[in-house]
Design an enzyme around this catalytic site. Structure first.
Site, PDB file in Angstrom:
ATOM      1  N   CYS A 113       0.818  -1.225   0.000  1.00 14.66           N
ATOM      2  CA  CYS A 113       0.000   0.000   0.000  1.00 14.66           C
ATOM      3  C   CYS A 113       0.848   1.270   0.000  1.00 14.66           C
ATOM      4  O   CYS A 113       0.326   2.361  -0.229  1.00 14.66           O
ATOM      5  CB  CYS A 113      -0.944  -0.015   1.190  1.00 14.66           C
ATOM      6  N   HIS A 242      -2.940   6.545   3.442  1.00 15.21           N
ATOM      7  CA  HIS A 242      -3.439   5.341   2.771  1.00 15.21           C
ATOM      8  C   HIS A 242      -4.870   5.085   3.239  1.00 15.21           C
ATOM      9  O   HIS A 242      -5.162   5.106   4.433  1.00 15.21           O
ATOM     10  CB  HIS A 242      -2.535   4.150   3.091  1.00 15.21           C
ATOM     11  N   ASN A 272     -10.199  -0.064  -0.071  1.00 21.30           N
ATOM     12  CA  ASN A 272      -8.739  -0.042  -0.005  1.00 21.30           C
ATOM     13  C   ASN A 272      -8.194  -0.523  -1.356  1.00 21.30           C
ATOM     14  O   ASN A 272      -8.317  -1.698  -1.701  1.00 21.30           O
ATOM     15  CB  ASN A 272      -8.298  -0.971   1.136  1.00 21.30           C
TER      16      ASN A 272
HETATM   17  N1  ACO Z   1     -18.908  -8.954   8.234  1.00 24.95           N
HETATM   18  C1  ACO Z   1     -19.371  -9.364   9.434  1.00 24.95           C
HETATM   19  N2  ACO Z   1     -18.559  -9.800  10.409  1.00 24.95           N
HETATM   20  C2  ACO Z   1     -17.225  -9.808  10.166  1.00 24.95           C
HETATM   21  C3  ACO Z   1     -16.679  -9.395   8.933  1.00 24.95           C
HETATM   22  C4  ACO Z   1     -17.573  -8.956   7.950  1.00 24.95           C
HETATM   23  N3  ACO Z   1     -17.177  -8.523   6.744  1.00 24.95           N
HETATM   24  N4  ACO Z   1     -15.340  -9.516   8.981  1.00 24.95           N
HETATM   25  C5  ACO Z   1     -15.037  -9.980  10.204  1.00 24.95           C
HETATM   26  N5  ACO Z   1     -16.174 -10.160  10.922  1.00 24.95           N
HETATM   27  C6  ACO Z   1     -16.320 -10.648  12.291  1.00 24.95           C
HETATM   28  C7  ACO Z   1     -15.149 -11.508  12.707  1.00 24.95           C
HETATM   29  O1  ACO Z   1     -15.386 -12.855  12.323  1.00 24.95           O
HETATM   30  C8  ACO Z   1     -15.166 -11.322  14.205  1.00 24.95           C
HETATM   31  O2  ACO Z   1     -16.188 -12.160  14.740  1.00 24.95           O
HETATM   32  P1  ACO Z   1     -15.948 -12.928  16.145  1.00 24.95           P
HETATM   33  O3  ACO Z   1     -15.745 -11.827  17.158  1.00 24.95           O
HETATM   34  O4  ACO Z   1     -17.207 -13.693  16.297  1.00 24.95           O
HETATM   35  O5  ACO Z   1     -14.729 -13.739  15.926  1.00 24.95           O
HETATM   36  C9  ACO Z   1     -15.621  -9.868  14.383  1.00 24.95           C
HETATM   37  O6  ACO Z   1     -16.272  -9.518  13.160  1.00 24.95           O
HETATM   38  C10 ACO Z   1     -14.498  -8.912  14.660  1.00 24.95           C
HETATM   39  O7  ACO Z   1     -13.458  -9.103  13.682  1.00 24.95           O
HETATM   40  P2  ACO Z   1     -12.128  -8.253  13.709  1.00 24.95           P
HETATM   41  O8  ACO Z   1     -11.222  -8.705  12.605  1.00 24.95           O
HETATM   42  O9  ACO Z   1     -11.569  -8.260  15.108  1.00 24.95           O
HETATM   43  O10 ACO Z   1     -12.717  -6.807  13.370  1.00 24.95           O
HETATM   44  P3  ACO Z   1     -12.037  -5.400  13.511  1.00 24.95           P
HETATM   45  O11 ACO Z   1     -12.901  -4.535  14.317  1.00 24.95           O
HETATM   46  O12 ACO Z   1     -10.575  -5.507  13.854  1.00 24.95           O
HETATM   47  O13 ACO Z   1     -12.105  -4.838  12.027  1.00 24.95           O
HETATM   48  C11 ACO Z   1     -10.762  -4.574  10.045  1.00 24.95           C
HETATM   49  C12 ACO Z   1     -11.472  -5.561  10.967  1.00 24.95           C
HETATM   50  C13 ACO Z   1     -11.789  -3.681   9.437  1.00 24.95           C
HETATM   51  C14 ACO Z   1     -10.077  -5.393   8.945  1.00 24.95           C
HETATM   52  C15 ACO Z   1      -9.714  -3.749  10.813  1.00 24.95           C
HETATM   53  O14 ACO Z   1      -8.962  -4.570  11.653  1.00 24.95           O
HETATM   54  C16 ACO Z   1      -8.770  -2.996   9.897  1.00 24.95           C
HETATM   55  O15 ACO Z   1      -9.156  -2.125   9.144  1.00 24.95           O
HETATM   56  N6  ACO Z   1      -7.464  -3.288   9.919  1.00 24.95           N
HETATM   57  C17 ACO Z   1      -6.482  -2.604   9.109  1.00 24.95           C
HETATM   58  C18 ACO Z   1      -6.405  -3.204   7.760  1.00 24.95           C
HETATM   59  C19 ACO Z   1      -5.397  -2.432   6.920  1.00 24.95           C
HETATM   60  O16 ACO Z   1      -5.056  -1.328   7.250  1.00 24.95           O
HETATM   61  N7  ACO Z   1      -4.865  -2.983   5.848  1.00 24.95           N
HETATM   62  C20 ACO Z   1      -3.920  -2.183   5.070  1.00 24.95           C
HETATM   63  C21 ACO Z   1      -2.962  -2.919   4.395  1.00 24.95           C
HETATM   64  S1  ACO Z   1      -3.631  -3.946   3.136  1.00 24.95           S
HETATM   65  C22 ACO Z   1      -2.333  -4.356   2.090  1.00 24.95           C
HETATM   66  O17 ACO Z   1      -1.230  -4.013   2.306  1.00 24.95           O
HETATM   67  C23 ACO Z   1      -2.618  -5.216   0.880  1.00 24.95           C
END
Ligand code: ACO
Length: 315
Positions: A113, A242, A272
């Site tokens: 990214c 980003h 993203n």
């Molecule tokens: N819909 C519904 N539920 C979901 C979904 C979805 N799309 N995705 C995950 N969940 C559930 C999970 O299964 C989990 O359920 P559980 O508690 O029963 O196990 C719950 O939601 C919480 O999941 P988390 O992964 O802990 O959710 P979080 O609040 O951390 O959000 C997210 C996830 C949005 C991905 C966040 O962590 C984030 O944005 N991280 C940064 C990502 C990033 O910056 N990437 C950049 C680089 S990408 C690259 O380089 C190619």
């Protein structure tokens, strides 16, 4: 000194839009889960073009907008983590598609990214060796080609698109850089070969780990860049981070007490787009006429590696 002058920018956004509601029909998710956690409403998904073809469209527009004769180019650098081919570099394919002159050095950069910022920084180094020449820098990502459409934790996050810029050296304004590589190379992986194990050719991500890294390095990079430039956040006109998650950016401006209006945010529309995200934001701002000569712009990106890079320059 030796900063970058953006002579023209170009964009290619695939026309097909996939909404959160559309995704809720293929995986167990909902707009109520996706939007508040990420800020994403829609993403554009490429159908029918290769990544190189998307990149070529953005490059063509950037060349037209810059009014630069291709003979004046010394390099074509493409930032991508989602290439059509590992070899040849996709930049070479783009060069041939656009029938650009043979004297142009073309190569890819995989900085995930942060790839667009790395490509700009490397182009700046090459331009310093090629007086009077210009560089064509493009960031293009076909994330949907590397998405596991059964994995709700990743398929809701990514989108496709490309943006390009023609740049020259500006000997009269300053340029500041920071960057690094933190622990956590397992947090985002796209395995290129079955030899690397299961889940070959799809994005796998431990989102929470990347989230923690992102909020830390964004603040660190902003502080470092401002310190080097002898500026405060109030002196900066635009901050482009980003576009991975709106909550990451919100966390940073709240923690640092920076005016949210300085942050350009378009994640709602594109999701993203990895290396293309900061390039698309910059090109879109330029297209909308939001950038004025002399504006101070800070760009900071982070991604797989875990890497980050920040730059500060004047438009
Ligand atoms: N819909 C519904 N539920 C979901 C979904 C979805 N799309 N995705 C995950 N969940 C559930 C999970 O299964 C989990 O359920 P559980 O508690 O029963 O196990 C719950 O939601 C919480 O999941 P988390 O992964 O802990 O959710 P979080 O609040 O951390 O959000 C997210 C996830 C949005 C991905 C966040 O962590 C984030 O944005 N991280 C940064 C990502 C990033 O910056 N990437 C950049 C680089 S990408 C690259 O380089 C190619």
């Amino acid at each position: 000194m030796n900063s970058l002058h953006f002579m023209g920018t170009g964009l290619y956004i695939p026309p097909k839009v996939v909404t959160n509601d559309d995704l809720s029909k293929i995986v167990d998710t909902s707009d109520e889960w996706i939007y508040p956690r990420t800020g994403i409403k829609r993403r554009h998904i490429n159908e029918g073009l290769t990544n190189s073809e998307m990149a070529a469209r953005a490059c063509k527009q950037a060349l037209e907008n810059s009014h630069v004769n291709p003979d004046e180019l010394c390099c074509l650098i493409m930032a991508t983590f989602s290439p059509d081919t590992f070899s040849p570099a996709n930049a070479c394919t783009v060069l041939h598609m656009l029938d650009l002159p043979e004297h142009i050095l073309s190569f890819d950069i995989n900085g995930a990214c942060a790839g667009f910022l790395m490509a700009l920084t490397v182009a700046r180094g090459i331009l310093a060796q090629c007086p009077g020449k210009k560089a064509l820098v493009v960031a293009s990502e076909f994330c949907s080609d590397f998405t596991d459409w059964t994995d709700r934790s990743t398929c809701v996050l990514f989108g496709d698109g490309a943006a390009a810029a023609v740049i020259s050296l500006d000997n009269f304004s300053p340029f500041y850089f920071t960057g690094g590589t933190g622990k956590g190379d397992e947090a985002i992986q796209v395995k290129a070969s079955p030899r690397a194990g299961d889940d070959f050719h799809v994005i796998r991500m431990t989102g929470s780990k990347v989230f923690r890294f992102a909020v830390t390095v964004l603040q660190q990079a902003i502080t470092e860049l401002l310190g080097r430039a002898g500026l405060t956040a109030d002196d900066v006109d635009h901050i482009i981070c980003h576009q991975a998650n709106f909550r990451i950016i919100k966390h940073v401006y709240e923690k640092m007490g920076i005016d949210p209006a300085k942050f350009y945010i378009n994640i709602e529309e594109y999701g993203n787009t990895s290396g293309a995200s900061s390039a698309i934001a910059l090109a879109e701002m330029n297209e909308k006429g939001l950038l004025k000569r002399g504006d101070k712009i800070m760009m900071i990106c982070f991604g797989a590696g875990l890497v980050y890079e920040g730059i500060l320059f004047e438009w």
